[in-house]
Design an enzyme around this catalytic site. Sequence first.
Site, short mmCIF file in Angstrom:
data_model
loop_
_atom_site.label_atom_id
_atom_site.label_comp_id
_atom_site.label_asym_id
_atom_site.label_seq_id
_atom_site.Cartn_x
_atom_site.Cartn_y
_atom_site.Cartn_z
N ARG A 28 0.83 -1.21 0.00
CA ARG A 28 0.00 0.00 0.00
C ARG A 28 0.86 1.26 0.00
O ARG A 28 0.61 2.20 -0.76
CB ARG A 28 -0.96 0.01 1.19
N ASN A 46 -6.09 -2.86 2.03
CA ASN A 46 -6.02 -4.30 2.22
C ASN A 46 -7.43 -4.87 2.30
O ASN A 46 -8.34 -4.22 2.82
CB ASN A 46 -5.28 -4.65 3.50
#
Length: 98
Positions: A28, A46
Amino acid sequence: MTSERESDAERIRRHVIVHGRVQDVWFRASTLKEARRAGVEGWVRNQLDGSVEAVFEGSPKAVARMLEYVGRGPDLAHVERVDVREEPVEGERGFSVR
């Protein structure tokens, strides 16, 4: 960020799900950095199943750059596949980790 000359008509949106070893490998954070570098707007997060979900909005060239990036991910990732869905532009502003 979007240039003032780039209209929404010139933008595209892609919604992706990245599968493989893509959590706990800085996926990320590195996607955020790469999106800002590419001038793409949207978000990344996520998923409970271990995948990573993201939305990219921007010029076709910039979005293609992001699709290429998530296809390999950061060094510690092992991307097995990327599911890509075309969506209508929603006018995302900025890029964030959710």
